[in-house]
Design an enzyme around this catalytic site. Structure first.
Site, mmCIF file in Angstrom:
data_model
loop_
_atom_site.group_PDB
_atom_site.id
_atom_site.type_symbol
_atom_site.label_atom_id
_atom_site.label_comp_id
_atom_site.label_asym_id
_atom_site.label_seq_id
_atom_site.Cartn_x
_atom_site.Cartn_y
_atom_site.Cartn_z
ATOM 1 N N ASP A 204 0.830 -1.197 0.000
ATOM 2 C CA ASP A 204 0.000 0.000 0.000
ATOM 3 C C ASP A 204 0.875 1.262 0.000
ATOM 4 O O ASP A 204 1.864 1.325 0.732
ATOM 5 C CB ASP A 204 -0.869 -0.050 1.277
ATOM 6 C CG ASP A 204 -1.818 1.121 1.393
ATOM 7 O OD1 ASP A 204 -2.776 1.173 0.612
ATOM 8 O OD2 ASP A 204 -1.599 1.977 2.270
ATOM 9 N N GLU A 246 0.882 -0.561 -5.100
ATOM 10 C CA GLU A 246 -0.145 0.469 -5.201
ATOM 11 C C GLU A 246 0.591 1.805 -5.244
ATOM 12 O O GLU A 246 1.004 2.342 -4.219
ATOM 13 C CB GLU A 246 -1.099 0.444 -3.995
ATOM 14 C CG GLU A 246 -2.288 1.365 -4.236
ATOM 15 C CD GLU A 246 -2.689 2.252 -3.056
ATOM 16 O OE1 GLU A 246 -3.765 2.847 -3.126
ATOM 17 O OE2 GLU A 246 -1.921 2.372 -2.087
#
Length: 546
Positions: A204, A246
């Site tokens: 992330d 991401e």
């Protein structure tokens, strides 16, 4: 069905994104859990997916739906136990389904014991695990990401009387990656889950790991060095595992995240997704072909990951201001549908619940270069609830049946983790798995079919792409090639019937076999190949020399 031994398994994968919390509740407390998800693995196997990506399930105050982690090595008690997770992992692997979990590297919750120690005094050994300052004037070049909620990237800590750095919410302090102890600890966290058998991590918010003065604190060389180090350890100790980035950036800024095949295996292609919606609304292929032509070549072992919708807002960070205004006007007239720099809607409502458009968008998702991700519920055309705050409108419980609570949970309605959608168009009595399983013509049955056809060939996951620039700009046509195999994809982006002439001269003498019905279309001759297409229709053809 054992897992394939192919180290490049992710190239042919079809990933299904699941929110454990809202998928299926096994114990009647109103919250989805691992045992509930395990019971639904047969459904996912039937759908044809080959990997599930689980949103965060770690202990957390849940102020950011679990992306605010308070313990990296545990499981949130409402989802079950570590043992429940192990069983889910085994059950998935038995069905040939891999499991991808979240690795939130950049920040922790302010409730994490590490941060509690760090703030307790300036002398604490963990003090240097976070980024502190006596002034909020440092790193002025860094943009604020959550413009709707945050006014600064610094937050004042009244306990240690200093400021701490956070790129996201102020309750999510950033870890200090200049500290070797932090880097070592985060690898140990990854190792903990890899030892258990997890197949991959979605990492992330990776562009923001390191801060440097006089930069925008994104995509810094130091950040890439840290990520390369994690990849090196992964390759040395765990073969066949995968890292997915991401990084919401332009294609040219994303390219370095693949390194020379020594950083990430996969990265989301964020800029492509809004342009697919834009091309559909403009009835013009240009936004799609333009962004894919700006997309640099990536190393042979690497892969883009493609999606139409996910758990976040439909992000409009990677578009121009003019394109963003257009997208807002077309897809989010109601201002409550907007959040940060995006649109908080699900796929079916974005497309006015038009089955033809839903099919066309999925047809492009499955045939453009990359690995497709299906967001839970989109395979049955679930709706959203924009009256729920933040991004929760697209995170409502899965609709399994028309019975109590849509078959999600046996709890009383007021105990559910989120209200089910009730409206007549998208509510669970109208849209649910059970009803669609029983209908040959349902969206679910259609999705099973397109997944099966996609999986029948390696050309979509591993092949090259070449656009055919037909005179009719409403038609998006491309050739996907792998070895001796060639597939022609033709999409009509228009709301009306269209005719198109395609230059297939080099395939003269080939016949076209339509892949969904194996029907044979006329042989390619001297003249341009003429096709007529209905509104929003698309074709996949195998080119065969017979």
């Amino acid at each position: 069905m054992p897992l394939s031994k192919d180290a490049l398994w992710y190239k042919d994968a079809i990933i299904y994104q699941v929110h454990v919390r809202t998928f299926h509740d096994s114990n009647g407390d109103g919250i989805g859990d691992f045992q509930g998800l395990e019971k639904k693995l047969d459904y996912l196997q039937e759908l044809g997916i080959s990997a599930i990506w689980l949103m965060p399930f770690f202990p957390s105050p849940l102020r950011d739906d679990g992306y605010d982690i308070a313990d990296y090595n545990g499981v949130h008690s409402s989802y079950g136990t570590l043992e429940d997770f192990r069983k889910l992992l085994e059950a998935a692997h038995e069905r040939g389904i891999r499991v991808i979990i979240e690795m939130v590297l950049n920040h922790t919750s302010d409730q994490h014991p590490w941060f509690q120690e760090a703030r307790s005094s300036r002398e604490n050994p963990r003090r240097d695990w976070y980024v502190w300052s006596d002034t909020d004037a440092r790193y002025k070049g860094a943009r604020i990401i959550f413009l709707d909620t945050e006014t600064s990237n610094w937050a004042w800590d009244p306990i240690s009387k200093s400021f701490y750095w956070h790129r996201f919410f102020s309750h999510q302090p950033d870890l200090n990656y200049d500290n070797p102890a932090v880097r070592e600890q985060m690898w140990n966290v990854m190792k903990f889950w890899l030892d258990m058998g997890v197949d991959a991590f979605r990492l992330d918010a990776v562009p923001y790991l390191v801060e440097r003065e006089d930069t925008n604190c994104e995509n810094l060389p130091e950040t890439h060095n840290i990520l390369k180090e994690l990849r090196r350890k992964l390759d040395e100790q765990f073969t066949g595992r995968m890292l997915l980035a991401e990084a919401n950036q332009w294609p040219a800024d994303l390219r370095p995240y693949f390194g020379e095949g020594d950083e990430f295996h996969m990265a989301f292609h964020f800029p492509l997704m809004p342009r697919m919606f834009m091309g559909l609304k403009l009835e013009d292929r240009k936004p799609i072909t333009e962004i894919l032509q700006q997309t640099p070549e990536i190393p042979p072992s690497c892969q883009w990951s493609l999606f139409l919708r996910n758990h976040d807002e439909l992000t409009l960070e990677m578009v121009t201001d003019m394109e963003r205004d257009y997208m807002y006007d077309m897809y989010a007239e109601n201002k409550t549908m907007r959040l940060n720099l995006g649109i908080r809607r699900r796929l079916a409502p974005l497309l006015n619940n038009d089955r033809r458009r839903v099919e066309l968008m999925n047809g492009m998702l499955m045939s453009l270069p990359g690995t497709p991700i299906i967001y839970y519920g989109d395979e049955i055309g679930m709706g959203d609830n924009i009256s729920l705050g933040d991004r929760n409108g697209v995170r409502t419980p899965m609709q399994w049946s028309g019975g109590k609570n849509g078959g999600f949970s046996g709890a009383e309605a007021e105990r559910l983790c989120a209200p089910l959608i009730q409206d007549p168009v998208y509510g669970y009595p109208a849209v649910n798995v059970l009803a669609q399983r029983e209908s040959e013509h349902s969206l679910l049955r259609w999705m099973q079919r397109i997944v099966t056809v996609r999986r029948s060939t390696g050309v979509f996951g591993r092949g090259s792409i070449e656009f055919l620039h037909a005179a009719n700009h409403r038609i998006l046509a491309y050739l996907r090639r792998l070895g001796k195999e060639a597939v022609l994809v033709v999409n009509n982006l228009s709301n009306s019937a269209q005719a198109v002439e395609l230059d297939l001269q080099r395939y003269k003498g080939n016949i076209l076999i339509e892949m969904f019905g194996n029907n044979i279309f006329p042989r390619v001759g001297e003249l341009p190949y003429l096709l007529t297409m209905g509104p929003y229709q698309f074709y996949w053809f195998r080119l065969r020399r017979v």
